[in-house]
Scaffold this motif. Structure first.
Motif, PDB file in Angstrom:
ATOM      1  N   ILE A  34      84.143   7.209  72.954  1.00  0.00           N
ATOM      2  CA  ILE A  34      84.912   8.403  73.263  1.00  0.00           C
ATOM      3  C   ILE A  34      86.293   8.420  72.808  1.00  0.00           C
ATOM      4  CG2 ILE A  34      85.726  10.096  75.062  1.00  0.00           C
ATOM      5  CD1 ILE A  34      83.029   8.787  76.616  1.00  0.00           C
ATOM      6  N   TYR A  35      86.991   7.062  72.992  1.00  0.00           N
ATOM      7  CA  TYR A  35      88.446   7.270  72.582  1.00  0.00           C
ATOM      8  C   TYR A  35      88.581   6.462  71.312  1.00  0.00           C
ATOM      9  CZ  TYR A  35      88.356   8.962  77.136  1.00  0.00           C
ATOM     10  OH  TYR A  35      88.315   9.667  78.618  1.00  0.00           O
ATOM     11  N   LYS A  44      85.620  12.194  66.742  1.00  0.00           N
ATOM     12  CA  LYS A  44      85.561  13.912  66.617  1.00  0.00           C
ATOM     13  C   LYS A  44      85.418  14.245  68.323  1.00  0.00           C
ATOM     14  CE  LYS A  44      83.525  14.229  62.055  1.00  0.00           C
ATOM     15  NZ  LYS A  44      82.454  14.821  61.294  1.00  0.00           N
ATOM     16  N   PHE A  45      85.609  13.278  69.106  1.00  0.00           N
ATOM     17  CA  PHE A  45      85.627  13.940  70.671  1.00  0.00           C
ATOM     18  C   PHE A  45      86.915  14.523  70.929  1.00  0.00           C
ATOM     19  CE2 PHE A  45      82.280  10.858  70.398  1.00  0.00           C
ATOM     20  CZ  PHE A  45      81.672  11.010  71.387  1.00  0.00           C
ATOM     21  N   VAL A  46      86.999  15.897  70.739  1.00  0.00           N
ATOM     22  CA  VAL A  46      88.245  16.459  70.930  1.00  0.00           C
ATOM     23  C   VAL A  46      88.473  16.691  72.460  1.00  0.00           C
ATOM     24  CG1 VAL A  46      88.242  17.798  68.586  1.00  0.00           C
ATOM     25  CG2 VAL A  46      87.203  18.677  70.956  1.00  0.00           C
ATOM     26  N   LYS A  47      89.752  17.034  72.848  1.00  0.00           N
ATOM     27  CA  LYS A  47      90.019  17.369  74.304  1.00  0.00           C
ATOM     28  C   LYS A  47      89.377  18.825  74.808  1.00  0.00           C
ATOM     29  CE  LYS A  47      94.575  15.128  75.100  1.00  0.00           C
ATOM     30  NZ  LYS A  47      95.667  15.484  75.693  1.00  0.00           N
ATOM     31  N   SER A  48      88.842  18.497  75.931  1.00  0.00           N
ATOM     32  CA  SER A  48      87.972  19.753  76.473  1.00  0.00           C
ATOM     33  C   SER A  48      88.924  20.765  76.921  1.00  0.00           C
ATOM     34  CB  SER A  48      87.165  19.140  77.671  1.00  0.00           C
ATOM     35  OG  SER A  48      88.394  18.971  78.881  1.00  0.00           O
ATOM     36  N   ALA A  49      88.133  21.880  77.165  1.00  0.00           N
ATOM     37  CA  ALA A  49      88.673  23.304  77.384  1.00  0.00           C
ATOM     38  C   ALA A  49      89.707  23.303  78.992  1.00  0.00           C
ATOM     39  CB  ALA A  49      87.636  24.310  77.617  1.00  0.00           C
ATOM     40  N   SER A  50      89.352  22.326  79.370  1.00  0.00           N
ATOM     41  CA  SER A  50      90.318  22.405  80.701  1.00  0.00           C
ATOM     42  C   SER A  50      91.958  22.037  80.139  1.00  0.00           C
ATOM     43  CB  SER A  50      89.822  20.812  81.626  1.00  0.00           C
ATOM     44  OG  SER A  50      90.238  19.670  80.884  1.00  0.00           O
ATOM     45  N   ARG A  71      87.028  14.818  77.304  1.00  0.00           N
ATOM     46  CA  ARG A  71      86.774  14.914  75.898  1.00  0.00           C
ATOM     47  C   ARG A  71      85.329  15.676  75.547  1.00  0.00           C
ATOM     48  NH1 ARG A  71      91.216  13.541  75.820  1.00  0.00           N
ATOM     49  NH2 ARG A  71      92.281  11.952  74.683  1.00  0.00           N
ATOM     50  N   ASP A  72      85.122  16.575  74.518  1.00  0.00           N
ATOM     51  CA  ASP A  72      84.101  17.270  74.233  1.00  0.00           C
ATOM     52  C   ASP A  72      82.965  16.487  73.388  1.00  0.00           C
ATOM     53  OD1 ASP A  72      84.674  19.334  75.488  1.00  0.00           O
ATOM     54  OD2 ASP A  72      85.308  20.527  74.185  1.00  0.00           O
ATOM     55  N   VAL A  73      81.819  16.183  73.753  1.00  0.00           N
ATOM     56  CA  VAL A  73      80.989  15.404  73.051  1.00  0.00           C
ATOM     57  C   VAL A  73      80.476  16.103  71.731  1.00  0.00           C
ATOM     58  CG1 VAL A  73      78.529  14.396  72.569  1.00  0.00           C
ATOM     59  CG2 VAL A  73      79.711  14.354  74.729  1.00  0.00           C
ATOM     60  N   PRO A  74      80.828  15.695  70.441  1.00  0.00           N
ATOM     61  CA  PRO A  74      80.724  16.273  69.124  1.00  0.00           C
ATOM     62  C   PRO A  74      79.307  16.614  68.663  1.00  0.00           C
ATOM     63  CG  PRO A  74      81.146  13.978  68.683  1.00  0.00           C
ATOM     64  CD  PRO A  74      81.215  14.244  70.074  1.00  0.00           C
ATOM     65  N   ALA A  75      79.113  17.160  67.656  1.00  0.00           N
ATOM     66  CA  ALA A  75      77.620  17.547  67.088  1.00  0.00           C
ATOM     67  C   ALA A  75      76.869  16.025  66.881  1.00  0.00           C
ATOM     68  CB  ALA A  75      77.753  18.159  65.907  1.00  0.00           C
ATOM     69  N   GLY A  76      75.509  16.201  67.494  1.00  0.00           N
ATOM     70  CA  GLY A  76      74.832  14.911  67.035  1.00  0.00           C
ATOM     71  C   GLY A  76      74.610  14.530  68.516  1.00  0.00           C
ATOM     72  N   GLY A  77      75.523  14.481  69.560  1.00  0.00           N
ATOM     73  CA  GLY A  77      75.486  13.885  70.720  1.00  0.00           C
ATOM     74  C   GLY A  77      75.808  12.547  70.798  1.00  0.00           C
ATOM     75  N   MET A  78      75.694  11.849  71.943  1.00  0.00           N
ATOM     76  CA  MET A  78      75.913  10.447  72.352  1.00  0.00           C
ATOM     77  C   MET A  78      74.828   9.799  73.042  1.00  0.00           C
ATOM     78  SD  MET A  78      79.461  10.235  74.217  1.00  0.00           S
ATOM     79  CE  MET A  78      79.461   8.455  74.390  1.00  0.00           C
ATOM     80  N   GLY A 116      78.615  19.045  73.316  1.00  0.00           N
ATOM     81  CA  GLY A 116      79.095  19.997  74.134  1.00  0.00           C
ATOM     82  C   GLY A 116      79.360  19.709  75.596  1.00  0.00           C
ATOM     83  N   THR A 117      78.748  18.278  75.793  1.00  0.00           N
ATOM     84  CA  THR A 117      78.956  17.846  77.154  1.00  0.00           C
ATOM     85  C   THR A 117      80.327  17.211  77.331  1.00  0.00           C
ATOM     86  OG1 THR A 117      76.532  17.409  77.100  1.00  0.00           O
ATOM     87  CG2 THR A 117      78.293  16.276  78.857  1.00  0.00           C
ATOM     88  N   VAL A 118      80.986  17.475  78.482  1.00  0.00           N
ATOM     89  CA  VAL A 118      82.504  17.065  78.585  1.00  0.00           C
ATOM     90  C   VAL A 118      82.133  15.854  79.406  1.00  0.00           C
ATOM     91  CG1 VAL A 118      84.574  17.238  79.820  1.00  0.00           C
ATOM     92  CG2 VAL A 118      83.530  19.230  79.064  1.00  0.00           C
ATOM     93  N   VAL A 119      82.884  14.843  78.726  1.00  0.00           N
ATOM     94  CA  VAL A 119      82.716  13.207  79.195  1.00  0.00           C
ATOM     95  C   VAL A 119      84.286  12.640  79.210  1.00  0.00           C
ATOM     96  CG1 VAL A 119      80.376  12.706  78.298  1.00  0.00           C
ATOM     97  CG2 VAL A 119      82.483  12.499  76.794  1.00  0.00           C
TER      98      VAL A 119
END
Length: 445
Positions: A92-93, A98-104, A369-376, A386-389
């Motif tokens: 994630i870090y 590509k784990f960008v900061k979440s909308a929060s 952080r937002d999970v990028p395309a492809g998931g994890m 799209g999940t927030v982790v």
């Protein structure tokens, strides 16, 4: 009145609402991609659970307890997870991912166009950071050691004057931290140590940060308040961030310009950068100084208070530290006011600092952080895009898999093993991680 005697349209509406709620609960608990991930029941249904956890005032402890109960991956909201899995944390870090900061973080940034912490766009953040990075570089700050030394002398003089009195050492450390920030930012302390009074500023900072912390989990409250504020007035302390504290920092900036100062202080460095990079505006500099006043002073004081608390409650560790310092002093390796270079050459002192910040990191929240395309994938769980982790240092810093069976104990010695230290620093999260690491962190840390 019996349900069957209600008008037909109310029966239809009521039935629809009941079925909709039931369907939502069934989906979140059994059909959602995150349904198999354990967590509190209410957390599966609403973000209000996280907001309530924060409002309680000890969410840092709550997250530790939740991970102890549910495991390394805990569902904290319908689409949000808290992670303490070591490999998941690293993914994630990791820098450049590509784990960008979440909308929060939109709440944290608010209307501020220049915010290194709240800015979500990686390219914008990178360009803004480059504009101001020089002022926060370690070698730039080392030029200001004398400024810090003057505040240390002032603190020691004040503590000598109250030697026989009962004092709140934590309060004095916060006064000290605030004056240090003033001294390195504006070439002059704020005078809080000298007066022994913060003029109510610390409570205002605490209220602002506390307000920010819970609103990040229910951003609709923040945005609704912003819309209604012209009518209802200000009900949220978070508005002080870009209101009262921005004005406070702006006045200090004007005062520093008027009276002059050391061109190497942080404001001087930013003004130099502005003369070379016209895109750095006066307002941007004021926003950076606002961050110094609020976040810089608060995180510094929390770290100091945590370290002193742990030393005072573990006298055997304090004795080990004093023995090292006395040995170094006897060998002529320490001046009366210890320099940064001298402190760096004291292994046990450095271990105490790391261990103190491990057990009592200054930031308690989960860094989402937002999970990028492809998931994890984390352990047995696939986590869709799209999940927030995110991870909180308070929980990560107590994972036995990383820190050993004594993870909850204050043991500075764990940092003295060179081989172990290298691995431990990979999971040291007190300054954040990846490309969004705190700009004030020394590159050697």
């Amino acid at each position: 009145m019996q349900f069957t005697s209600l008008p037909f349209h109310l029966v239809v509406v009521s039935s629809f609402l009941i079925l909709s709620i039931a369907a939502y609960v069934v989906y979140q608990c059994f059909l959602s991609p995150l349904a198999k991930i354990p967590g509190p029941f209410l957390a599966k249904l609403t973000n209000l659970y996280r907001a309530r956890l924060t409002l309680r005032g000890h969410s840092h402890r709550d997250y530790i307890a939740l991970h102890e109960k549910y495991g390394k991956v805990v569902r904290m909201a319908p689409n949000e997870l808290s992670i303490t899995d070591p490999s998941g944390f690293r993914e994630i870090y990791k820098a450049g991912n590509k784990f960008v900061k979440s909308a929060s973080y939109n709440v944290m940034q608010g209307p501020c166009p220049f915010d290194l912490v709240g800015e979500r766009d990686e390219q914008v953040h990178s360009s803004q950071r480059k504009l101001v990075a020089r002022a926060y570089a370690t070698d730039s700050l080392l030029h200001l050691e004398q400024n810090v030394d003057d505040v240390i002398r002032s603190l020691l003089a004040k503590l000598d004057s109250v030697r026989d009195q009962k004092i709140d050492l934590g309060e004095w450390l916060q006064l000290f931290a605030f004056d240090v920030v003033g001294s390195i930012s504006f070439s002059r302390p704020f005078g809080f140590v000298e007066s022994g009074d913060d003029q109510g500023l610390f409570q205002r900072i605490q209220n602002t940060i506390a307000s920010l912390a819970w609103l990040m989990h229910v951003p609709w409250v923040y945005h609704l308040h912003a819309m209604l504020r012209p009518v209802i007035g200000n009900w949220l302390a978070i508005t002080d961030k870009d209101g009262f504290f921005y004005e406070y920092a702006s006045k200090e900036t004007v005062g520093r310009k008027d009276r002059g100062g050391d061109d190497r202080d942080m404001l001087g460095q930013l003004l130099t950068a502005q003369s070379e990079k016209s895109q750095l505006r006066d307002a941007d500099i004021n926003f950076m100084m606002t961050t110094n006043v609020m976040a810089g002073s608060d995180t510094t004081s929390i770290s100091l208070r945590g370290i002193f608390y742990l030393l005072l409650t573990h006298p055997e560790k304090l004795q080990c530290l004093m023995a090292e310092l006395e040995t170094q002093k006897g060998a002529g390796q320490l001046s009366d006011i210890v320099s940064a270079a001298q402190a760096k050459a004291c292994p046990y002192l450095q271990a105490v600092i790391y261990e103190g910040m491990r057990l009592m990191p200054p930031v308690a929240s989960v860094i989402d952080r937002d999970v990028p395309a492809g998931g994890m994938t984390i352990g047995p769980y696939f986590i869709p895009a799209g999940t927030v982790v995110g991870t909180t240092a308070w929980a990560l810093h107590r994972v036995p898999e990383i820190w050993g069976p004594d993870a909850n104990e204050f043991r500075p010695e764990r940092w003295l093993d060179a081989k172990a230290e290298s691995n431990l620093k990979r999971f040291f999260f007190a300054f954040g991680g990846g490309s969004r690491t705190c700009i004030g962190r020394s590159k050697s840390d």
